[in-house]
Design a protein around this motif. Sequence first.
Motif, PDB file in Angstrom:
ATOM      1  N   LYS A   1      -0.818  -1.586   1.741  1.00  0.00           N
ATOM      2  CA  LYS A   1      -0.844  -0.783   2.963  1.00  0.00           C
ATOM      3  C   LYS A   1      -1.535  -1.518   4.107  1.00  0.00           C
ATOM      4  O   LYS A   1      -1.189  -1.325   5.275  1.00  0.00           O
ATOM      5  CB  LYS A   1      -1.556   0.556   2.700  1.00  0.00           C
ATOM      6  N   THR A   2      -2.510  -2.372   3.731  1.00  0.00           N
ATOM      7  CA  THR A   2      -3.292  -3.030   4.786  1.00  0.00           C
ATOM      8  C   THR A   2      -2.406  -3.852   5.717  1.00  0.00           C
ATOM      9  O   THR A   2      -2.578  -3.825   6.932  1.00  0.00           O
ATOM     10  CB  THR A   2      -4.349  -3.962   4.158  1.00  0.00           C
ATOM     11  N   ILE A   3      -1.461  -4.534   5.137  1.00  0.00           N
ATOM     12  CA  ILE A   3      -0.643  -5.417   5.967  1.00  0.00           C
ATOM     13  C   ILE A   3       0.255  -4.588   6.898  1.00  0.00           C
ATOM     14  O   ILE A   3       0.533  -4.977   8.025  1.00  0.00           O
ATOM     15  CB  ILE A   3       0.168  -6.413   5.090  1.00  0.00           C
TER      16      ILE A   3
ATOM     17  N   ILE B   1      -6.514   5.845   9.943  1.00  0.00           N
ATOM     18  CA  ILE B   1      -7.552   6.255   8.994  1.00  0.00           C
ATOM     19  C   ILE B   1      -7.116   5.800   7.608  1.00  0.00           C
ATOM     20  O   ILE B   1      -6.081   6.230   7.097  1.00  0.00           O
ATOM     21  CB  ILE B   1      -7.750   7.789   9.008  1.00  0.00           C
ATOM     22  N   ASP B   2      -7.915   4.914   7.016  1.00  0.00           N
ATOM     23  CA  ASP B   2      -7.562   4.375   5.705  1.00  0.00           C
ATOM     24  C   ASP B   2      -8.240   5.194   4.619  1.00  0.00           C
ATOM     25  O   ASP B   2      -9.336   5.703   4.818  1.00  0.00           O
ATOM     26  CB  ASP B   2      -8.005   2.908   5.620  1.00  0.00           C
ATOM     27  N   GLU B   3      -7.609   5.312   3.482  1.00  0.00           N
ATOM     28  CA  GLU B   3      -8.173   6.053   2.344  1.00  0.00           C
ATOM     29  C   GLU B   3      -8.658   7.416   2.813  1.00  0.00           C
ATOM     30  O   GLU B   3      -9.779   7.823   2.540  1.00  0.00           O
ATOM     31  CB  GLU B   3      -9.339   5.269   1.723  1.00  0.00           C
ATOM     32  N   GLN B   4      -7.780   8.125   3.481  1.00  0.00           N
ATOM     33  CA  GLN B   4      -8.228   9.335   4.161  1.00  0.00           C
ATOM     34  C   GLN B   4      -8.808  10.378   3.220  1.00  0.00           C
ATOM     35  O   GLN B   4      -9.635  11.187   3.611  1.00  0.00           O
ATOM     36  CB  GLN B   4      -7.105   9.937   5.007  1.00  0.00           C
TER      37      GLN B   4
ATOM     38  N   VAL C   1     -12.881   2.438  -3.847  1.00  0.00           N
ATOM     39  CA  VAL C   1     -12.113   2.509  -2.616  1.00  0.00           C
ATOM     40  C   VAL C   1     -11.663   1.163  -2.070  1.00  0.00           C
ATOM     41  O   VAL C   1     -12.443   0.418  -1.502  1.00  0.00           O
ATOM     42  CB  VAL C   1     -12.925   3.239  -1.537  1.00  0.00           C
ATOM     43  N   GLY C   2     -10.405   0.884  -2.259  1.00  0.00           N
ATOM     44  CA  GLY C   2      -9.730  -0.190  -1.535  1.00  0.00           C
ATOM     45  C   GLY C   2     -10.224  -1.628  -1.610  1.00  0.00           C
ATOM     46  O   GLY C   2      -9.695  -2.488  -0.929  1.00  0.00           O
ATOM     47  N   ILE C   3     -11.222  -1.917  -2.427  1.00  0.00           N
ATOM     48  CA  ILE C   3     -11.759  -3.280  -2.426  1.00  0.00           C
ATOM     49  C   ILE C   3     -10.761  -4.270  -3.036  1.00  0.00           C
ATOM     50  O   ILE C   3     -10.137  -4.001  -4.040  1.00  0.00           O
ATOM     51  CB  ILE C   3     -13.099  -3.319  -3.204  1.00  0.00           C
TER      52      ILE C   3
HETATM   53 MG    MG Z   1      -6.258  -0.211   0.948  1.00  0.00          MG
END
Ligand code: MG
Length: 676
Positions: A296-298, A380-383, A541-543
Amino acid sequence: MKLTDSVTAIPLIGEKYQKLLNKLDIKTVEDLLYHFPFRYNDFSNIKKISELLVDETATVYGSIESIKNIFTKNRKKITKAMLTDETGKMELVWFNQFFLTKSIKAKSSVGISGTVENMDGKLAFLSPEYEIVKGQTPTHTGRLTPVYPETRGITSKWLRSKIKKTLDFYKEADIEFLPQKILKDRNYPSLNTSLNFIHFPNSQKDIEQSLKRFGFEELFLLNLKSQQRKKSWQGRELAQKIDLPQNIKKTVDTFVQKLPFKLTNAQTKVSEQIINDLTKLKPMNRLLEGDVGSGKTIVAAIALLITALNKRQAILAVPTELLAAQHYTTLTNLFEHFGIEIGLLTSSKKINNQSCQILIGTHALLYSKINLQNLALVIIDEQHRFGVEQRAKFLQTIETSKTPHLLTMTATPIPRSLALTIYGDLDLSVIDELPKKRKKVTTWLVPSKKRDGAYNWIKEKIAKERAQVFVVCPLIEESEAESMRNVKSAKEEYEKLKKIFSDFSVGLVHGKVKTKEKDKIMQDFKEKKYDILVATPVVEVGIDIPNASIIIIETAERFGLASLHQLRGRVGRSGIKSYCLLFSDSFYASQNRLKYMAEIHNGIKLAEIDLKFRGPGDAFGTHQHGILKLKVADIFNTKLLAESKDYAENYYKNLDKHPKLKNKLQQSTKISVSPN
Ligand code: MG
Ligand code: ADP
């Protein structure tokens, strides 16, 4: 007394009980009536004393011949009573309830419900339910008796009495808010009847009927809320326009081509959807859903790049400092040659936070004066890790008279049909494919007796292959923020592992480590300065540490399957063969549920299975599913989801013709589970 009044409007509920009830999230009269039982005791088997059998659950109506409090030899407090009816006598025993002699007196007529025990050859009830009978229909005995979620000072018995009185108060009142037509078409009982059915059912069928109605009601209201939010969002004016002229398009294409990997088809598809929204004159409100590691980050980066190339500003909000730091590094590298100023704002770190084009931050963003004149996009990431209030406040903060584009990203596996309900106001993009290289993470359950073996295997993996290992500490308390107890257990785990892995380097990271240090620890781990990193469950979370290939999860049984899946997603990110070891000391108890982790590698499926496991005993308790807390409805009931959505769309258009429904929608603060 109105349903929306505070619980203190109910006789004999004062400030003290108000506080206690608050703990159960009961604030209004209506909340009390909507505090549903999670199971029932079946005390409907009414018998005479002479007919009782050992081990059966039954109710006896009789009279108290005598009652007294006594201390046993080892100073235990017990209350003993003799119950009689026309067929015989039997003993009743309660423990630590000396106060009972105040309400149960000799000669009282009582109902007694419980399981019949054999006490020294004689029949007895131990700690039975009781009620003084004065000709009323019984509440606590002789029927299906509701058992509620309780809290200290609030028993099911107390709740039962209060709910019963309150229901009696509304007996004649018209409290229905669902349109009659719906009730009729779908054959649902009225609100009054449903409430009576769910709290004081005469049969299993009553319960089922009421659950049908409440399940529909819940989803219907959720859908109506979504409609409402959608309308209000659509009425907003766009803050800043974003264009995609040829030169920007070209730059973005080049950017994508120069990535070290090829975008998946799903990534391309959702990027196009987002770009399409960005260039419109209406503010975007889109949810991007994608399993952990789906990239998702990209996708976010592409949207950020276009915004920055438009000389507009953007915010990227994340739930943890660790993640903020990681995104800062990632984006700084990705945009190295574009001359884009990137800022960072967390409670302990500030870089360029006033002059940047892309500002990355935690909820510290909420509490600082950010002055982004050209704000055009908020991501908003990891909402799901943001609290509901935080999200609301967030939108308020960024909300000037004009609205920026909003993109929310989540890895919470929500079935599409459900997402359309609770996020019905958002447009939905789903990344439904993982990057090709990625291999399934081999998952094993490890009982205590195999623990040493597992540690030895890991030692070998590190020594021979330079494998890097995440160790997720025992989950002591589940909370959004890191609890002190979790931190403490992390430290203990760390000390323990340092001894076991004395030949290797072990790091520790948790929520209470200062940001600067945290960054360094993560960076060091990335650079392989540590072989093993011990982390609290929050680190989920997302690391992104591409090289990590083994993850150990302690007390795995305490996590939901969907959470375990998210944790597992921390490894297996780069094509290296990866492993997830689920440590569990109550192995045999949890094996049935956890074994699915080895077989299934799909977040949604795992969430679905988890729900089934929580079934018995919690048949319709809080259906927890990541962020979603549905009270009654089955979140995987696709048919009901679709139907309630249709109804909501129709009725929302004509809400003025249904003033009670409209009123309900305006009053209810509890309906929302959506990000805004
Ligand atoms: Mg992520
Ligand atoms: P998440 O969706 O969980 O936020 P990330 O955006 O952190 O996932 O991506 C996980 C990892 O996958 C990162 O290391 C990223 O660089 C990599 N990645 C993203 N897209 C692709 C792709 N199309 N092919 C290969 N690797 C990718």
